[in-house]
Write an enzyme that holds these catalytic residues in place. Structure first.
Site, PDB file in Angstrom:
ATOM      1  N   HIS A 115     -23.500  24.407  -1.651  1.00 27.97           N
ATOM      2  CA  HIS A 115     -22.223  23.847  -1.209  1.00 27.97           C
ATOM      3  C   HIS A 115     -22.347  22.359  -0.900  1.00 27.97           C
ATOM      4  CE1 HIS A 115     -20.915  28.112   0.198  1.00 27.97           C
ATOM      5  NE2 HIS A 115     -20.565  27.897  -1.051  1.00 27.97           N
ATOM      6  N   ARG A 132     -25.569  27.620   1.120  1.00 21.43           N
ATOM      7  CA  ARG A 132     -25.074  26.430   1.815  1.00 21.43           C
ATOM      8  C   ARG A 132     -25.625  25.145   1.189  1.00 21.43           C
ATOM      9  NH1 ARG A 132     -21.084  28.718   3.218  1.00 21.43           N
ATOM     10  NH2 ARG A 132     -20.765  29.532   5.321  1.00 21.43           N
ATOM     11  N   SER A 155     -36.516  41.444  14.012  1.00 19.35           N
ATOM     12  CA  SER A 155     -35.108  41.018  14.133  1.00 19.35           C
ATOM     13  C   SER A 155     -34.949  39.638  14.759  1.00 19.35           C
ATOM     14  CB  SER A 155     -34.305  42.042  14.927  1.00 19.35           C
ATOM     15  OG  SER A 155     -34.155  43.232  14.198  1.00 19.35           O
ATOM     16  N   SER A 178     -44.883  37.004   9.409  1.00 18.16           N
ATOM     17  CA  SER A 178     -46.341  37.139   9.482  1.00 18.16           C
ATOM     18  C   SER A 178     -47.070  36.047   8.718  1.00 18.16           C
ATOM     19  CB  SER A 178     -46.770  38.495   8.927  1.00 18.16           C
ATOM     20  OG  SER A 178     -46.581  38.542   7.514  1.00 18.16           O
ATOM     21  N   GLU A 186     -35.866  36.975  12.252  1.00 11.71           N
ATOM     22  CA  GLU A 186     -34.884  36.902  11.165  1.00 11.71           C
ATOM     23  C   GLU A 186     -33.598  36.225  11.624  1.00 11.71           C
ATOM     24  OE1 GLU A 186     -37.004  40.976   9.761  1.00 11.71           O
ATOM     25  OE2 GLU A 186     -35.071  41.054  10.795  1.00 11.71           O
ATOM     26  N   ASP A 225     -29.079  27.314   9.317  1.00 13.27           N
ATOM     27  CA  ASP A 225     -27.753  26.722   9.517  1.00 13.27           C
ATOM     28  C   ASP A 225     -27.855  25.374  10.224  1.00 13.27           C
ATOM     29  OD1 ASP A 225     -26.305  28.650   8.168  1.00 13.27           O
ATOM     30  OD2 ASP A 225     -25.676  29.724   9.980  1.00 13.27           O
ATOM     31  N   ARG A 282     -35.326  41.265   4.997  1.00  9.54           N
ATOM     32  CA  ARG A 282     -34.264  40.559   5.721  1.00  9.54           C
ATOM     33  C   ARG A 282     -34.484  39.052   5.729  1.00  9.54           C
ATOM     34  NH1 ARG A 282     -31.420  43.504  10.321  1.00  9.54           N
ATOM     35  NH2 ARG A 282     -32.078  41.708  11.544  1.00  9.54           N
TER      36      ARG A 282
END
Length: 185
Positions: free
Chosen positions: A60, A57, A149, A88, A152, A160, A46
């Site tokens: 872009h 991005r 999670s 990790s 990630e 972003d 992930r």
């Protein structure tokens, strides 16, 4: 708990992570991205998906950027930047990639929960993100989410935010970037 209650809890966890990230190290990474001829990103699982969204991005924005391991990835040369996302910091394949980049004269940045890890110690720039590793054995942050999670998700949002800072420094906005969006679909 209802699904929307879980979502609210996840958003609360994510809202607490931003204040724990070093602005000075982040600014070093932004400057390195903008100064590098080419930028490469790598991650496994992930974390790798998050890295690929980051590469898109950067493309872009007009940055020459690649995901390591893709068939269209260019060669890394001296002073090019490699950004590795690894909770990790011990993923063997990513460690080997970091070592190879260093041997070629590349600059390595680690985005990790574990700055004292193998990859963290190899890196020239280390961004410590709050979270836990996928086995939840490392990291002081508590989460209701499974495995890695939180790391990630924080990584995606961090990438972003890097894009927004790079856009600011380059004088770009979404309209200017849209011109580089895929149009063969």
């Amino acid at each position: 708990m209802k699904t929307t209650q879980y979502l609210t809890k996840i958003v609360q966890e994510l809202s607490q992570t931003a204040a724990l990230i070093s602005d000075s190290e982040t600014e070093k990474l932004v400057n390195q991205i903008l100064e590098s001829k080419k930028v490469f990103v790598a991650g496994a699982g992930r974390s790798g998906f998050m890295a690929k969204s980051f590469v898109m991005r950067m493309m872009h924005m007009g940055i020459d950027a690649y995901a390591v391991g893709e068939t269209v990835t260019a060669n890394l040369e001296k002073n090019d930047l490699l950004i590795i996302g690894s909770g990790s910091g011990e993923t063997k394949t990513l460690g080997a990639i970091a070592e190879k980049a260093k041997s070629l004269g590349g600059v390595v940045a680690a985005v990790t929960v574990s700055p004292q890890s193998t990859i963290g110690k190899l890196a020239d720039i280390t961004i410590e993100l709050p979270g836990v590793t996928k086995d939840q054995s490392e990291g002081d942050y508590k989460t209701i989410q499974p495995m890695g999670s939180l790391f990630e998700q924080t990584t995606l949002l961090f990438y972003d935010a890097l894009i927004l800072r790079c856009m600011e420094k380059k004088g770009l906005d979404s309209h200017k970037m849209y011109g580089k969006h895929a149009n063969l679909e």
